[in-house]
Design a protein around this motif. Structure first.
Motif, mmCIF file in Angstrom:
data_model
loop_
_atom_site.group_PDB
_atom_site.id
_atom_site.type_symbol
_atom_site.label_atom_id
_atom_site.label_comp_id
_atom_site.label_asym_id
_atom_site.label_seq_id
_atom_site.Cartn_x
_atom_site.Cartn_y
_atom_site.Cartn_z
ATOM 1 N N SER A 98 0.836 -1.207 0.000
ATOM 2 C CA SER A 98 0.000 0.000 0.000
ATOM 3 C C SER A 98 0.868 1.254 0.000
ATOM 4 O O SER A 98 0.563 2.228 -0.701
ATOM 5 C CB SER A 98 -0.953 -0.003 1.187
ATOM 6 N N ASN A 99 1.951 1.248 0.770
ATOM 7 C CA ASN A 99 2.860 2.394 0.767
ATOM 8 C C ASN A 99 3.556 2.535 -0.578
ATOM 9 O O ASN A 99 3.803 3.650 -1.036
ATOM 10 C CB ASN A 99 3.909 2.260 1.873
ATOM 11 N N LEU A 100 3.870 1.425 -1.200
ATOM 12 C CA LEU A 100 4.526 1.445 -2.505
ATOM 13 C C LEU A 100 3.622 2.094 -3.553
ATOM 14 O O LEU A 100 4.076 2.921 -4.349
ATOM 15 C CB LEU A 100 4.903 0.024 -2.925
ATOM 16 N N ILE A 101 2.355 1.775 -3.524
ATOM 17 C CA ILE A 101 1.410 2.355 -4.488
ATOM 18 C C ILE A 101 1.294 3.863 -4.271
ATOM 19 O O ILE A 101 1.318 4.636 -5.238
ATOM 20 C CB ILE A 101 0.032 1.667 -4.371
ATOM 21 N N VAL A 102 1.207 4.285 -3.025
ATOM 22 C CA VAL A 102 1.139 5.725 -2.722
ATOM 23 C C VAL A 102 2.401 6.421 -3.221
ATOM 24 O O VAL A 102 2.329 7.503 -3.828
ATOM 25 C CB VAL A 102 0.934 5.950 -1.210
ATOM 26 N N ASN A 103 3.566 5.819 -2.983
ATOM 27 C CA ASN A 103 4.824 6.418 -3.446
ATOM 28 C C ASN A 103 4.865 6.556 -4.958
ATOM 29 O O ASN A 103 5.337 7.566 -5.479
ATOM 30 C CB ASN A 103 6.017 5.579 -2.981
ATOM 31 N N ILE A 104 4.388 5.559 -5.661
ATOM 32 C CA ILE A 104 4.409 5.611 -7.124
ATOM 33 C C ILE A 104 3.461 6.689 -7.642
ATOM 34 O O ILE A 104 3.793 7.413 -8.584
ATOM 35 C CB ILE A 104 4.091 4.219 -7.714
ATOM 36 N N VAL A 105 2.296 6.839 -7.014
ATOM 37 C CA VAL A 105 1.363 7.891 -7.432
ATOM 38 C C VAL A 105 1.985 9.268 -7.213
ATOM 39 O O VAL A 105 1.939 10.135 -8.091
ATOM 40 C CB VAL A 105 0.016 7.759 -6.681
ATOM 41 N N ILE A 106 2.602 9.481 -6.047
ATOM 42 C CA ILE A 106 3.251 10.762 -5.767
ATOM 43 C C ILE A 106 4.414 10.985 -6.725
ATOM 44 O O ILE A 106 4.605 12.098 -7.237
ATOM 45 C CB ILE A 106 3.715 10.825 -4.300
ATOM 46 N N LEU A 107 5.165 9.943 -7.007
ATOM 47 C CA LEU A 107 6.273 10.033 -7.956
ATOM 48 C C LEU A 107 5.772 10.467 -9.328
ATOM 49 O O LEU A 107 6.369 11.339 -9.968
ATOM 50 C CB LEU A 107 6.979 8.678 -8.035
ATOM 51 N N LEU A 108 4.678 9.902 -9.791
ATOM 52 C CA LEU A 108 4.121 10.282 -11.097
ATOM 53 C C LEU A 108 3.641 11.733 -11.099
ATOM 54 O O LEU A 108 3.818 12.452 -12.089
ATOM 55 C CB LEU A 108 2.991 9.331 -11.482
ATOM 56 N N LEU A 109 3.044 12.173 -9.990
ATOM 57 C CA LEU A 109 2.623 13.573 -9.901
ATOM 58 C C LEU A 109 3.829 14.512 -9.943
ATOM 59 O O LEU A 109 3.782 15.570 -10.588
ATOM 60 C CB LEU A 109 1.814 13.809 -8.617
ATOM 61 N N LEU A 110 4.908 14.122 -9.277
ATOM 62 C CA LEU A 110 6.130 14.938 -9.310
ATOM 63 C C LEU A 110 6.726 14.994 -10.707
ATOM 64 O O LEU A 110 7.201 16.041 -11.148
ATOM 65 C CB LEU A 110 7.152 14.391 -8.305
ATOM 66 N N LEU A 111 6.702 13.876 -11.420
ATOM 67 C CA LEU A 111 7.191 13.878 -12.802
ATOM 68 C C LEU A 111 6.315 14.753 -13.696
ATOM 69 O O LEU A 111 6.824 15.439 -14.591
ATOM 70 C CB LEU A 111 7.251 12.448 -13.344
ATOM 71 N N LEU A 112 5.013 14.751 -13.440
ATOM 72 C CA LEU A 112 4.103 15.621 -14.184
ATOM 73 C C LEU A 112 4.428 17.089 -13.920
ATOM 74 O O LEU A 112 4.467 17.906 -14.852
ATOM 75 C CB LEU A 112 2.654 15.311 -13.799
ATOM 76 N N ILE A 113 4.698 17.431 -12.666
ATOM 77 C CA ILE A 113 5.067 18.804 -12.320
ATOM 78 C C ILE A 113 6.369 19.193 -13.009
ATOM 79 O O ILE A 113 6.456 20.255 -13.645
ATOM 80 C CB ILE A 113 5.193 18.967 -10.785
ATOM 81 N N ALA A 114 7.376 18.351 -12.888
ATOM 82 C CA ALA A 114 8.682 18.663 -13.482
ATOM 83 C C ALA A 114 8.572 18.812 -14.994
ATOM 84 O O ALA A 114 9.056 19.786 -15.577
ATOM 85 C CB ALA A 114 9.699 17.584 -13.122
#
Length: 122
Positions: A98-114
């Motif tokens: 569950s933590n891994l999925i949350v991390n991946i979602v946040i990671l994708l949002l950060l890549l979208l921002i960058a």
């Protein structure tokens, strides 16, 4: 697109400011009750992680608010992306799906921002 990026930036910045400030302020014993993975780190390392998270969270929105050095926004997003990649490896190793999925979602949002701030919207 600019408005959508700002909304994502504010949400992600709030997340990192909250999480980072908890790691900076609370003792390790209190944090272990909330985050099980904390036991893998020493207190100075937790403080360092918290400091990077707070700085990255501030970097996601302060340059845009003050319209100065806006290049810092994608740089902060890339730095937080590195933190999230490392966090993903940690949660994968600890078998915390569950933590891994949350991390991946946040990671994708950060890549979208960058990507959005570097290539599409300035």
């Amino acid at each position: 697109m600019n408005v959508a990026l700002w909304i994502i930036q504010i949400i992600v910045a709030a997340l990192f400011l909250t999480s980072g400030s908890l790691k900076l302020v609370l003792p390790k014993d209190n944090l272990i009750k909330v985050f099980e993975w904390i036991e893998d780190f020493t207190e100075p390392k937790l403080r360092l992680i918290g400091a990077f998270e707070v700085l990255g969270g501030l970097g996601l929105f302060l340059p845009g608010v003050y319209s100065t050095l806006e290049i810092l926004i994608p740089i902060a997003a890339i730095g937080l992306t590195i933190i999230m990649v490392l966090a993903s490896f940690l949660h994968y190793r600890r078998d915390e799906k569950s933590n891994l999925i949350v991390n991946i979602v946040i990671l994708l949002l950060l890549l979208l921002i960058a990507g959005g701030r570097l290539f599409f919207v300035r």
